[in-house]
Scaffold this active site. Sequence first.
Site, PDB file in Angstrom:
ATOM      1  N   LYS A  70       9.795   3.265   0.748  1.00  0.00           N
ATOM      2  CA  LYS A  70       8.595   3.239   1.901  1.00  0.00           C
ATOM      3  C   LYS A  70       9.660   2.299   2.645  1.00  0.00           C
ATOM      4  O   LYS A  70       8.996   2.375   3.886  1.00  0.00           O
ATOM      5  CB  LYS A  70       7.215   2.739   1.551  1.00  0.00           C
ATOM      6  CG  LYS A  70       6.695   3.203   1.176  1.00  0.00           C
ATOM      7  CD  LYS A  70       5.112   2.916   0.591  1.00  0.00           C
ATOM      8  CE  LYS A  70       4.462   2.687  -0.554  1.00  0.00           C
ATOM      9  NZ  LYS A  70       3.349   3.652  -0.534  1.00  0.00           N
TER      10      LYS A  70
ATOM     11  N   GLN B 249       3.480  -1.779   2.205  1.00  0.00           N
ATOM     12  CA  GLN B 249       3.261  -2.280   2.910  1.00  0.00           C
ATOM     13  C   GLN B 249       4.095  -3.289   4.962  1.00  0.00           C
ATOM     14  O   GLN B 249       4.497  -2.754   5.989  1.00  0.00           O
ATOM     15  CB  GLN B 249       2.459  -1.538   3.957  1.00  0.00           C
ATOM     16  CG  GLN B 249       1.750  -0.790   3.124  1.00  0.00           C
ATOM     17  CD  GLN B 249       2.341   0.869   3.766  1.00  0.00           C
ATOM     18  OE1 GLN B 249       2.816   1.147   4.173  1.00  0.00           O
ATOM     19  NE2 GLN B 249       1.848   2.016   2.217  1.00  0.00           N
TER      20      GLN B 249
ATOM     21  N   CYS C 181      -5.897   5.379  -2.936  1.00  0.00           N
ATOM     22  CA  CYS C 181      -5.444   4.385  -4.415  1.00  0.00           C
ATOM     23  C   CYS C 181      -6.547   3.374  -3.684  1.00  0.00           C
ATOM     24  O   CYS C 181      -5.985   1.968  -4.036  1.00  0.00           O
ATOM     25  CB  CYS C 181      -4.218   3.523  -4.350  1.00  0.00           C
ATOM     26  SG  CYS C 181      -3.121   5.795  -4.910  1.00  0.00           S
TER      27      CYS C 181
ATOM     28  N   HIS D  81      -4.888  -2.102  -3.320  1.00  0.00           N
ATOM     29  CA  HIS D  81      -4.180  -1.131  -3.853  1.00  0.00           C
ATOM     30  C   HIS D  81      -4.236  -1.105  -5.732  1.00  0.00           C
ATOM     31  O   HIS D  81      -4.550  -1.647  -5.825  1.00  0.00           O
ATOM     32  CB  HIS D  81      -2.843  -0.921  -3.821  1.00  0.00           C
ATOM     33  CG  HIS D  81      -1.766   0.947  -4.099  1.00  0.00           C
ATOM     34  ND1 HIS D  81      -1.709   0.845  -5.001  1.00  0.00           N
ATOM     35  CD2 HIS D  81      -1.986   1.834  -3.544  1.00  0.00           C
ATOM     36  CE1 HIS D  81      -1.646   2.309  -5.111  1.00  0.00           C
ATOM     37  NE2 HIS D  81      -1.312   2.075  -3.799  1.00  0.00           N
TER      38      HIS D  81
ATOM     39  N   ASP E  34       1.579  -8.171  -2.127  1.00  0.00           N
ATOM     40  CA  ASP E  34       2.526  -7.096  -1.906  1.00  0.00           C
ATOM     41  C   ASP E  34       3.074  -6.612  -1.238  1.00  0.00           C
ATOM     42  O   ASP E  34       1.984  -6.721   0.304  1.00  0.00           O
ATOM     43  CB  ASP E  34       0.623  -5.668  -2.745  1.00  0.00           C
ATOM     44  CG  ASP E  34       1.169  -4.380  -2.923  1.00  0.00           C
ATOM     45  OD1 ASP E  34       2.441  -3.858  -2.058  1.00  0.00           O
ATOM     46  OD2 ASP E  34       0.455  -3.974  -2.802  1.00  0.00           O
TER      47      ASP E  34
HETATM   48  N1  PMP Z   1       0.888  -1.394  -3.005  1.00  0.00           N
HETATM   49  C1  PMP Z   1       0.664  -1.292  -1.661  1.00  0.00           C
HETATM   50  C2  PMP Z   1      -0.366  -1.651  -0.476  1.00  0.00           C
HETATM   51  C3  PMP Z   1       0.943   0.395  -1.254  1.00  0.00           C
HETATM   52  O1  PMP Z   1       0.476   0.953  -0.317  1.00  0.00           O
HETATM   53  C4  PMP Z   1       1.884   1.592  -2.479  1.00  0.00           C
HETATM   54  C5  PMP Z   1       2.446   2.492  -2.479  1.00  0.00           C
HETATM   55  N2  PMP Z   1       0.343   3.582  -1.694  1.00  0.00           N
HETATM   56  C6  PMP Z   1       1.253   0.273  -3.642  1.00  0.00           C
HETATM   57  C7  PMP Z   1       1.552  -0.835  -3.660  1.00  0.00           C
HETATM   58  C8  PMP Z   1       2.029   1.171  -4.530  1.00  0.00           C
HETATM   59  O2  PMP Z   1       3.481   1.702  -4.630  1.00  0.00           O
HETATM   60  P1  PMP Z   1       4.097   2.343  -5.328  1.00  0.00           P
HETATM   61  O3  PMP Z   1       3.807   3.160  -5.338  1.00  0.00           O
HETATM   62  O4  PMP Z   1       5.554   2.861  -4.614  1.00  0.00           O
HETATM   63  O5  PMP Z   1       5.042   1.612  -6.600  1.00  0.00           O
END
Ligand code: PMP
Length: 405
Positions: A224, A201, A363, A121, A198
């Site tokens: 999430k 998910q 993203c 991401h 990370d």
């Molecule tokens: N890493 C992953 C794998 C994600 O799916 C996300 C959220 N889409 C993020 C990082 C970023 O999370 P946040 O926007 O809640 O900081």
Amino acid sequence: MDWHRIRSDFPVLDQQVHGHPLVYLDSAASSQKPRAVINTLSHYYERDNANVHRALHELSNRATEAFEAARKKVARFVGAASEDEIIFTRGTTEGINLVANTWGAQNLKAGDVILYTGMEHHSNLVPWQLLAQRTGATLKHIPVLDDGTLDPASIDTLLNEQVKLFAFVHISNSLGTINPAKELCARAKAVGAVTLLDGAQSVGHLPIDVQDLGCDFLVFSGHKMCAPTGIGGLYGRMELLERMLPWHGGGEMIAEVRLDGSTYKQPPHRFEAGTPDIAGVIGLGAAIDYLEAVGMENIHRHDANLSHYAVQQMREVPDIRILGPQSGPRGSLVAFHFDWAHPHDLVEFANSHGIAMRGGHHCTMPLMKRFKVPGTTRASFYFYNTIDEINRLVEVLHAARKFFT
Ligand code: PMP
């Protein structure tokens, strides 16, 4: 498990959208919140609202107690050795930036390698790119194979003694790939690299034990996993946290402030300057209570059944290209592409049938480039989703094909 009763804990799901019952398939972006979490937030604001750690009055004591109790819950939930290893952040993004700006800025120098993967991401790419610019460190990445897994040959060659940090996603938000986190952390440890996992998910979707996984840092987002937005967590191994300088300065993170300098508190408070998101933290604690009552093994099994069924059924839609692993375990999401419709058009079409999905690059621009797609449409599931909803999705995909072709 009575999943229908559990689903009824989520008031937002009980509504019509464009004349159809809402089918919410966007939990990878943000999950819905059970009544238990919503009630905890209103109770806090109606009965206990006060600043934490600062006063001795009743309300502040109650708020502080609930706040610190939530830290213990998070620690237990992710298997940390102590609640002092849990830092509250705004979410995954902030957690990664914290590590980059503290541990990274202190420990990396020109020539050191920051290793990440081709499926990260943006929040697990950009902070490291900014850090590399500042320190002169070199960025390398492990490429992704056609089946959405990491290239083992590149892991063999790239994960070597030059790597100071290996940052990688546990479950890809764009592919559904579940990376072998324990094995990768062990391999990183063997070459002396620090690991950041990370867990955006994975935390809240499967049982997590940081000590068993062997990661040095784990980041995740409350929103999430049934908690409010604006709150998340960073787990850091105490040995590392103790040696890290603060990032943000201000109230609450200090031991003593003089006009010519300051000393800092021990972790985790050293990294929590200013008034925190008190309600968010308490809401996160309530979300963990709720998830544990449902059972993380049960949630994981239900998620896995849904995504397995979805892949099977969606494969029957002509021309579909499903990204990520085609068989075996996958996270609770399916991202796909049709040459005949842009993801945004497909998402709008589904929306007009009451289905909430996400379309775009999620993203993960480098990954879209890798798979030569402008973006994908993503259906993502959580334990409140049902097989019926997946059947509705598949019906709508067939209808979309007729509509667009
Ligand atoms: N890493 C992953 C794998 C994600 O799916 C996300 C959220 N889409 C993020 C990082 C970023 O999370 P946040 O926007 O809640 O900081």
